[in-house]
Design a protein around this motif. Structure first.
Motif, short mmCIF file in Angstrom:
data_model
loop_
_atom_site.label_atom_id
_atom_site.label_comp_id
_atom_site.label_asym_id
_atom_site.label_seq_id
_atom_site.Cartn_x
_atom_site.Cartn_y
_atom_site.Cartn_z
N ASP A 91 0.88 -1.16 0.00
CA ASP A 91 0.00 0.00 0.00
C ASP A 91 0.92 1.21 0.00
OD1 ASP A 91 -2.11 -1.77 0.20
OD2 ASP A 91 -2.31 -1.53 2.36
N GLU A 129 -8.02 2.51 -2.40
CA GLU A 129 -8.74 2.11 -1.20
C GLU A 129 -9.06 3.30 -0.32
OE1 GLU A 129 -8.01 -1.74 0.64
OE2 GLU A 129 -6.16 -1.85 -0.53
N SER A 157 -10.93 4.21 3.47
CA SER A 157 -11.49 3.77 4.73
C SER A 157 -11.60 5.00 5.62
CB SER A 157 -10.60 2.71 5.39
OG SER A 157 -11.15 2.34 6.63
N HIS A 216 -3.26 0.43 -3.32
CA HIS A 216 -2.77 -0.93 -3.14
C HIS A 216 -2.24 -1.40 -4.48
CE1 HIS A 216 -3.03 -5.21 -1.76
NE2 HIS A 216 -3.32 -5.41 -3.03
N THR A 218 -11.80 0.12 -7.21
CA THR A 218 -11.86 0.99 -6.03
C THR A 218 -12.60 0.23 -4.95
OG1 THR A 218 -11.89 3.01 -7.38
CG2 THR A 218 -12.79 3.18 -5.14
N ILE A 219 -12.06 0.26 -3.74
CA ILE A 219 -12.76 -0.34 -2.60
C ILE A 219 -12.92 0.75 -1.55
CG2 ILE A 219 -12.68 -2.05 -0.75
CD1 ILE A 219 -11.00 -3.82 -2.58
N THR A 223 -17.07 -2.53 -3.52
CA THR A 223 -16.08 -2.58 -4.59
C THR A 223 -16.68 -2.03 -5.87
OG1 THR A 223 -15.08 -4.53 -3.58
CG2 THR A 223 -14.56 -4.12 -5.90
#
Length: 152
Positions: free
Chosen positions: A83, A114, A116, A123, A138-139, A145
């Motif tokens: 990452d 990513e 959060s 990543h 993309t998450i 996702t």
């Protein structure tokens, strides 16, 4: 141990959580070989972006991976993923957008943008996913996702 001109093993194994829990996060055997391959990808990414990149999470042994809530199938466990951020280039979104069209030329198996909460990173994996559609995704926690690099 220097893996490539710009990346040392210590950058891939550094972990605040491992230090907090006093875990040994030293890779051996195949994981160490894979980290060299991953570092070579990061060298190409660094050259492509024209700025240094920072590894925020690299190799994670099984105990550390569990402690940080990583997936049991995570490429980090095999030394196949890192990452990263590149603040001198731009936001993680901008980095992911810049890399996505060049994954084959750069030898990247997968790019994931990513998100959060307020944390964002890119990543990069040396492993190509089974489904080609999952190479650039993309998450976002709470949103799931999404295909491609999406602004979230």
């Amino acid at each position: 141990m220097q893996l490539t001109p710009h990346f040392a093993l210590a950058e891939f194994t550094r972990s605040a959580k491992a230090a907090q829990l006093r875990l040994d996060n030293t890779p051996t055997g195949k994981a160490l070989e894979n980290l060299k391959r991953t570092a070579e990808i990061l060298e190409r990414v660094r050259a492509h972006l024209g700025v240094p990149i920072i590894i925020t999470s690299g190799y994670r042994g099984p105990v550390l991976n569990k402690a940080v809530g990583g997936a049991t199938s995570s490429d980090h466990l095999q030394g196949l993923a890192a990452d990263v951020i590149a603040p001198k280039y731009g936001t993680p979104y901008e980095v992911a957008k810049a890399l996505a069209p060049h994954i084959d030329a750069l030898g990247i198996g997968q790019v994931i943008y990513e998100v959060s909460g307020r944390s964002r990173w890119v990543h990069l994996s040396a492993r190509v996913p089974e489904k080609t559609v999952n190479r650039v995704i993309t998450i976002a926690v709470g949103q799931g996702t999404m295909l491609g690099i999406q602004r979230v």
